[in-house]
Design a protein around this motif. Structure first.
Motif, short mmCIF file in Angstrom:
data_model
loop_
_atom_site.label_atom_id
_atom_site.label_comp_id
_atom_site.label_asym_id
_atom_site.label_seq_id
_atom_site.Cartn_x
_atom_site.Cartn_y
_atom_site.Cartn_z
N UNK A 126 63.49 40.98 -30.06
CA UNK A 126 64.93 41.15 -29.97
C UNK A 126 65.40 42.10 -31.08
N UNK A 127 66.64 42.54 -30.99
CA UNK A 127 67.19 43.42 -32.03
C UNK A 127 67.19 42.72 -33.38
N UNK A 128 67.54 41.44 -33.38
CA UNK A 128 67.56 40.69 -34.63
C UNK A 128 66.17 40.54 -35.23
N UNK A 129 65.20 40.23 -34.39
CA UNK A 129 63.81 40.10 -34.86
C UNK A 129 63.32 41.43 -35.41
N UNK A 130 63.62 42.51 -34.70
CA UNK A 130 63.22 43.84 -35.16
C UNK A 130 63.85 44.15 -36.51
N UNK A 131 65.12 43.84 -36.66
CA UNK A 131 65.81 44.08 -37.94
C UNK A 131 65.14 43.31 -39.08
N UNK A 132 64.78 42.06 -38.83
CA UNK A 132 64.12 41.26 -39.85
C UNK A 132 62.76 41.83 -40.22
N UNK A 133 62.00 42.28 -39.23
CA UNK A 133 60.68 42.85 -39.48
C UNK A 133 60.79 44.16 -40.28
N UNK A 134 61.79 44.96 -39.93
CA UNK A 134 62.03 46.21 -40.66
C UNK A 134 62.38 45.91 -42.11
N UNK A 135 63.19 44.88 -42.33
CA UNK A 135 63.55 44.49 -43.70
C UNK A 135 62.31 44.06 -44.48
N UNK A 136 61.43 43.28 -43.86
CA UNK A 136 60.18 42.88 -44.52
C UNK A 136 59.36 44.11 -44.91
N UNK A 137 59.26 45.06 -44.00
CA UNK A 137 58.47 46.27 -44.26
C UNK A 137 59.08 47.08 -45.41
N UNK A 138 60.39 47.21 -45.41
CA UNK A 138 61.06 47.98 -46.45
C UNK A 138 60.84 47.35 -47.82
N UNK A 139 61.09 46.05 -47.93
CA UNK A 139 60.92 45.38 -49.21
C UNK A 139 59.46 45.35 -49.67
N UNK A 140 58.57 45.09 -48.74
CA UNK A 140 57.16 45.03 -49.10
C UNK A 140 56.64 46.35 -49.62
N UNK A 141 56.99 47.43 -48.94
CA UNK A 141 56.55 48.75 -49.37
C UNK A 141 57.18 49.13 -50.70
N UNK A 142 58.45 48.81 -50.86
CA UNK A 142 59.18 49.04 -52.11
C UNK A 142 58.47 48.36 -53.27
N UNK A 143 58.05 47.11 -53.07
CA UNK A 143 57.38 46.36 -54.13
C UNK A 143 56.00 46.95 -54.47
N UNK A 144 55.39 47.66 -53.52
CA UNK A 144 54.07 48.24 -53.75
C UNK A 144 54.13 49.65 -54.33
N UNK A 145 55.32 50.19 -54.47
CA UNK A 145 55.48 51.58 -54.94
C UNK A 145 55.43 51.67 -56.46
N UNK A 146 55.00 52.81 -56.92
CA UNK A 146 55.00 53.15 -58.34
C UNK A 146 56.43 53.17 -58.87
N UNK A 147 56.65 52.67 -60.06
CA UNK A 147 58.01 52.57 -60.61
C UNK A 147 58.70 53.93 -60.75
N UNK A 148 57.95 54.98 -60.99
CA UNK A 148 58.56 56.31 -61.10
C UNK A 148 59.07 56.79 -59.74
N UNK A 149 58.32 56.50 -58.68
CA UNK A 149 58.77 56.86 -57.33
C UNK A 149 59.99 56.04 -56.96
N UNK A 150 59.97 54.75 -57.30
CA UNK A 150 61.12 53.89 -57.00
C UNK A 150 62.36 54.40 -57.72
#
Length: 112
Positions: free
Chosen positions: A14-38
């Motif tokens: 669903x659109x809501x499920x997709x939105x939640x999954x996208x949010x997980x991906x965004x936060x997860x990738x953000x947490x794995x990024x180098x602090x200078x890139x962030x």
């Protein structure tokens, strides 16, 4: 600088499920990024783009290319509490990183 989230279009969410999954991906990738890139990404407006990909195999191949290019990423695997079976891979967060680097990996994908 930008972050890209790539969503599988061969699974039903669903659109809501997709939105939640996208949010997980965004936060997860953000947490794995180098602090200078962030920091650079934060100072340039937190650009995000959501794209679609045809199959799980295509998503895994893209993930492998992301790893080769040393771009931060996060692969989302659903817990299976609502709409999807347990361990369904739904999307891939890529970056933040330089536009040119991410474009090289995702340029052939369409907007979700």
């Amino acid at each position: 600088m930008k972050q890209v989230i790539v969503v599988r279009k061969d699974i039903k969410m669903s659109k809501g499920k997709t939105a939640a999954q996208v949010a997980h991906a965004s936060l997860g990738s953000y947490k794995n990024a180098d602090s200078k890139k962030v920091e650079k990404w934060e100072n340039t407006g937190y650009a995000k783009v959501v794209l679609k990909i045809d199959t799980l195999d295509d998503l895994i191949e893209l993930k492998n290319q992301v790893i080769i290019n040393k771009v931060p990423y996060f692969l989302v695997t659903d817990a299976g509490r609502t709409q999807l079976p347990t361990s369904t891979i739904t999307c891939l967060g890529i970056g933040p990183d330089e536009d040119e680097i991410i474009d090289k990996l995702t340029n052939d994908l369409k907007l979700l």
